[in-house]
Design an enzyme around this catalytic site. Structure first.
Site, PDB file in Angstrom:
ATOM      1  N   ASP A 105      -2.006   0.969   7.388  1.00 44.25           N
ATOM      2  CA  ASP A 105      -1.359   0.811   6.084  1.00 44.25           C
ATOM      3  C   ASP A 105      -0.926  -0.635   5.861  1.00 44.25           C
ATOM      4  OD1 ASP A 105      -1.097   3.812   5.181  1.00 44.25           O
ATOM      5  OD2 ASP A 105      -0.458   3.739   7.278  1.00 44.25           O
ATOM      6  N   GLU A 125      -1.282  -1.561  -4.689  1.00 50.30           N
ATOM      7  CA  GLU A 125      -2.560  -0.861  -4.847  1.00 50.30           C
ATOM      8  C   GLU A 125      -2.388   0.280  -5.843  1.00 50.30           C
ATOM      9  OE1 GLU A 125      -6.347   0.857  -2.362  1.00 50.30           O
ATOM     10  OE2 GLU A 125      -4.492   0.454  -1.285  1.00 50.30           O
ATOM     11  N   ASP A 171       0.883  -1.166   0.000  1.00 50.74           N
ATOM     12  CA  ASP A 171       0.000   0.000   0.000  1.00 50.74           C
ATOM     13  C   ASP A 171       0.921   1.216   0.000  1.00 50.74           C
ATOM     14  OD1 ASP A 171      -2.254   1.693   0.240  1.00 50.74           O
ATOM     15  OD2 ASP A 171      -1.986   1.756   2.409  1.00 50.74           O
TER      16      ASP A 171
END
Length: 173
Positions: free
Chosen positions: A139, A67, A7
């Site tokens: 996260d 992502e 991420d």
């Protein structure tokens, strides 16, 4: 198959490592890379790249899942996020790994079954799916969700023959 989920963020980059054995998902590790916002931006990108390279060397994943960028009203933030994603992607590519990208909608759909699920729903589902003792840092939890999304997507792609068998790693490098 071992998957490193990422991420990306210019201030905090989450990572999560899972292993898929048959239909089982096994938590290996997760955490966050914190960059010093007082430092110049290139130094922050170097930290993201270097830390992810070390994580790749330590855990030897078979694939990296990142992502994708969400759309933002703040152009500067979107550009910085894009550069952080670039550092993450290059870390994977330089290690000789296949890198896959997933949107937040795809990740939420794969983990919760609802592409518009709330962040808390995703975090709770990650805890349950990976049998974690507690909810991971935000996260890191997002990164674990990206890794799980890839684990599910590889299975679907294999079944529908939309990914060549040769591009799916069969063992650790």
């Amino acid at each position: 198959m071992r998957i490193l989920g990422i991420d990306p963020g210019s201030r905090i980059t989450g990572y999560g490592v899972v292993t898929k054995e048959g239909n089982r998902l096994i938590h290996v590790d997760n955490g966050a890379i914190f960059t010093d916002s007082a430092k110049d931006f290139p130094s922050r990108l170097k930290r993201i790249y270097g830390s992810l390279s070390e994580i790749i060397e330590t855990y030897r994943p078979d694939a990296v899942a990142v992502e994708n960028i969400f759309f933002s009203n703040n152009v500067q933030s979107a550009l910085k996020l894009g550069q952080a994603r670039g550092a993450a992607i290059v870390a994977g590519v330089n290690a000789g790994l296949d890198v896959f990208e997933y949107t937040a909608l795809q990740v939420k759909q794969a983990v919760v079954g609802n592409g518009k699920a709330a962040k808390q729903q995703v975090q709770q589902m990650i805890k349950v799916l990976l049998n974690l003792p507690e909810i991971a840092q935000e996260d890191a939890s997002d990164a674990l969700a990206v890794a799980i999304c890839h684990a599910h997507s590889v299975t679907v792609k294999r079944l529908t023959n939309t990914i060549p068998a040769t591009s799916i790693p069969r063992g650790r490098r």
